[in-house]
Design a protein around this motif. Sequence first.
Motif: not given
Length: 307
Positions: A86, A102-104, A106-107, A100
Amino acid sequence: MSADVGRAGQAPATTIRGAALRGVLARPGLEAVRNRGWLAAHKWLLLRRLSQLGILALFLVGPWFGIWVVKGNLSSSLTLGVLPLTDPFLLAQSFAAGVLPYKEALLGGGIVLAFYLVFGGRLFCSWVCPVNLVTDAAAWLRRRLGLKGGKAPDARLRYWLLGFVLVVAALTGSLAWEWVNPVSMLHRGLIFGFGLAWGVVGGVFLYDLLIASRGWCGHVCPMGAFYSLLGRTALVRVSADKRGKCNDCMDCFAVCPEPQVIRPALKAAGQTHPLILDRDCTTCGRCVDVCGQDVFRITTRFDRSES
């Protein structure tokens, strides 16, 4: 009679020297080609083009041919169904907009952020960004046509625009910049057809060609400004370790997208070591390519030796 006044029917010596100088500046790197051969004098340029076009191809073979190596675009993608990547600039806009991720995402943003913090943020601009192909073409044509003049805005403008993009995201609650971002529009245009993207990308080309040399990348682009902020700690650096051999041909300044970064290292202006440590250096390697005296090389920030 002045030595610059030639015989009847001959051009003055100053005119000849001026024409010769314009020819050299229009085609920087001729001495390097004579000394090392064409391939060696274009090594870093060719590697960059291979990187830029290769990355672009990975995104396009899916929608064009159904071979899904990478899904998405430079803003957010998934490689081989496993590796999320990302754009951290996109994440910054998301946070500013109050969204906010999603976690993927952010990773993926953490992976990309870590890479550019270690190796240099402006590597994105010279080794990944497809708009660099457009601005490099404009710079090449500008030199060949001998176009002079034009006024580039203050280089700090890009940082003001970076702040403006984040403020707009906060006020609108949206990723407004992504709708006019030339990088995003170029990707969308290649996949879905250009439409308005022709106008935006063409505008960048004409701006660099006719108004301000290296204007977009060096003075305007907020995305480049964001990535330059990640460049302070970069390990990969350019060194003018043989600066004593410099013959002041100015070829490196002619091709550098951020020529102001060269002087401190090359001319020992304000620093004693030969490393280019400015965060705006794109580590494109063009100064290495075009220097006929082999003054420059790509190394690490820990190598401050001088030949």
